[in-house]
Scaffold this active site. Structure first.
Site, mmCIF file in Angstrom:
data_model
loop_
_atom_site.group_PDB
_atom_site.id
_atom_site.type_symbol
_atom_site.label_atom_id
_atom_site.label_comp_id
_atom_site.label_asym_id
_atom_site.label_seq_id
_atom_site.Cartn_x
_atom_site.Cartn_y
_atom_site.Cartn_z
ATOM 1 N N ASP A 67 -9.894 -5.961 -5.042
ATOM 2 C CA ASP A 67 -8.829 -4.950 -5.746
ATOM 3 C C ASP A 67 -8.683 -5.571 -6.931
ATOM 4 O O ASP A 67 -9.107 -6.284 -7.582
ATOM 5 C CB ASP A 67 -7.351 -5.086 -5.035
ATOM 6 C CG ASP A 67 -7.160 -6.675 -4.537
ATOM 7 O OD1 ASP A 67 -7.662 -7.494 -5.151
ATOM 8 O OD2 ASP A 67 -6.171 -6.840 -3.845
ATOM 9 N N ASP A 136 4.430 -10.042 3.465
ATOM 10 C CA ASP A 136 4.871 -8.723 4.360
ATOM 11 C C ASP A 136 3.786 -8.450 5.263
ATOM 12 O O ASP A 136 3.437 -7.390 5.789
ATOM 13 C CB ASP A 136 5.190 -7.738 3.411
ATOM 14 C CG ASP A 136 4.152 -7.471 2.281
ATOM 15 O OD1 ASP A 136 2.939 -8.128 2.324
ATOM 16 O OD2 ASP A 136 4.410 -6.671 1.673
ATOM 17 N N HIS A 138 0.319 -7.778 4.198
ATOM 18 C CA HIS A 138 -0.593 -7.168 3.463
ATOM 19 C C HIS A 138 -1.955 -7.811 3.274
ATOM 20 O O HIS A 138 -2.151 -9.057 3.453
ATOM 21 C CB HIS A 138 -0.051 -6.433 2.119
ATOM 22 C CG HIS A 138 -0.125 -7.548 0.951
ATOM 23 N ND1 HIS A 138 1.098 -7.749 0.278
ATOM 24 C CD2 HIS A 138 -0.931 -8.260 0.631
ATOM 25 C CE1 HIS A 138 0.939 -8.673 -0.704
ATOM 26 N NE2 HIS A 138 -0.433 -9.148 -0.738
ATOM 27 N N GLU A 143 -0.348 -2.242 1.590
ATOM 28 C CA GLU A 143 1.162 -2.797 2.015
ATOM 29 C C GLU A 143 1.426 -2.137 3.352
ATOM 30 O O GLU A 143 0.890 -1.371 3.659
ATOM 31 C CB GLU A 143 2.121 -2.213 0.819
ATOM 32 C CG GLU A 143 1.619 -2.418 -0.483
ATOM 33 C CD GLU A 143 2.002 -4.075 -1.007
ATOM 34 O OE1 GLU A 143 2.404 -4.757 -0.061
ATOM 35 O OE2 GLU A 143 1.793 -4.433 -2.248
HETATM 36 C C1 F6R Z 1 -5.933 -10.666 -3.631
HETATM 37 C C2 F6R Z 1 -5.351 -9.796 -2.613
HETATM 38 C C3 F6R Z 1 -3.904 -10.386 -1.873
HETATM 39 C C4 F6R Z 1 -3.648 -11.754 -1.925
HETATM 40 C C5 F6R Z 1 -2.112 -11.845 -1.076
HETATM 41 C C6 F6R Z 1 -2.012 -13.250 -0.959
HETATM 42 O O1 F6R Z 1 -7.126 -10.403 -4.075
HETATM 43 O O2 F6R Z 1 -6.026 -9.005 -2.473
HETATM 44 O O3 F6R Z 1 -3.820 -9.138 -0.679
HETATM 45 O O4 F6R Z 1 -4.459 -12.122 -0.904
HETATM 46 O O5 F6R Z 1 -1.324 -11.229 -1.947
HETATM 47 O O6 F6R Z 1 -1.868 -13.747 -2.149
HETATM 48 P P1 F6R Z 1 -1.772 -15.271 -2.499
HETATM 49 O O7 F6R Z 1 -3.088 -15.979 -2.026
HETATM 50 O O8 F6R Z 1 -1.476 -15.645 -3.947
HETATM 51 O O9 F6R Z 1 -0.641 -15.914 -1.775
#
Ligand code: F6R
Length: 247
Positions: A67, A136, A138, A143
């Site tokens: 992303d 959450d 995701h 989301e």
């Molecule tokens: C990152 C991504 C997000 C993260 C998620 C967890 O490229 O796509 O889905 O993997 O938000 O983030 P952290 O590792 O910072 O807790």
């Protein structure tokens, strides 16, 4: 689903790095789907360490990131393109023309997403997709409520994600409100999926994702249906899953 319980963050990072490393050794020209965020930083550091020791060679690897924020140019310090270069690519022998991140600078969402899906298709899909998980549930920027059948698309970020990511920006106001993300369909098409998680903050998401019903309300729950999923998380992240901690 293969579940691995690590003692702590360092152990999680080493175990995940071992799995990525095995993938690269078994298929040197593989396509790795990569993620940003706090969780994989230790894993990237471990892979860099093994690269420096001559134990792993990335010269034939292609990477396709999950992303990117819509509207951030590559050079922006909070772009995921910048994150990946600073924390991983600059330190290994990957070819920079083998590295793909959605084009956040292209604000034509339809075009940017279509081009990204074409890139994934051109390389024959992703061999191993690395994922983190949001509080959450995701994955990528898919989301709660995200449709399971989408390829790369543009999303509005949930308030909880803006809140979680504001630590990287001067204020919550500066966090972009939209992002381009691989969709659940794209993620499910990867031949192997490796999800990593650490810390208490993820405990509830881990319980609902891997021991609850498969539902768009918890996007990661669809991974229960993936034929080759490995989940590596530390004891804190598994702390609400007696099925794992009790093993
Ligand atoms: C990152 C991504 C997000 C993260 C998620 C967890 O490229 O796509 O889905 O993997 O938000 O983030 P952290 O590792 O910072 O807790």
């Amino acid at each position: 689903m293969k579940i691995i319980c690590a003692h702590d963050y360092q152990d999680m990072s080493r175990k995940a790095a071992n799995i990525i490393s095995a993938q690269v050794i078994m298929k040197p020209n593989c396509v790795l789907g990569l993620a940003t965020g706090g969780t994989p930083l230790g894993m990237y550091a471990q892979l860099i360490n093994w690269y420096n020791k001559g134990d792993i060679d990335f010269s034939e690897v292609t990477t396709i990131n999950l992303d990117e924020y819509r509207g951030l140019p590559r050079e922006h310090e909070q772009s995921y393109w910048y994150f990946m270069h600073k924390n991983f690519f600059e330190h290994i022998n990957i070819r920079l023309d083998h590295v793909y991140v959605p084009d956040g600078a292209n604000t034509d969402a339809e075009k940017a997403c279509k081009e990204y899906d074409e890139i994934i298709h051109r390389f024959g899909g992703v061999d191993m997709q690395l994922l983190g998980i949001g509080v959450d549930g995701h994955i990528g920027f898919n989301e709660p409520g995200a449709a399971f059948e989408l390829g790369t698309h543009c999303v509005d970020l949930a308030e909880s994600t803006i809140e979680a990511n504001k630590r990287f920006f001067a204020s919550a106001d500066e966090v972009p409100r939209q992002a381009y993300t691989m969709g659940i369909k794209t993620i499910m098409q990867a031949r192997k999926v490796l999800l990593i998680a650490n810390g208490k903050a993820k405990a509830k998401a881990m319980r609902t994702a891997f021991f609850g019903p498969v539902t768009p309300a918890v996007p990661a729950s669809i991974l229960q249906m993936h034929p080759d999923l490995t989940v590596v998380a530390d004891e804190e992240a598994w702390s609400e899953c007696p099925e794992v901690i009790g093993q």
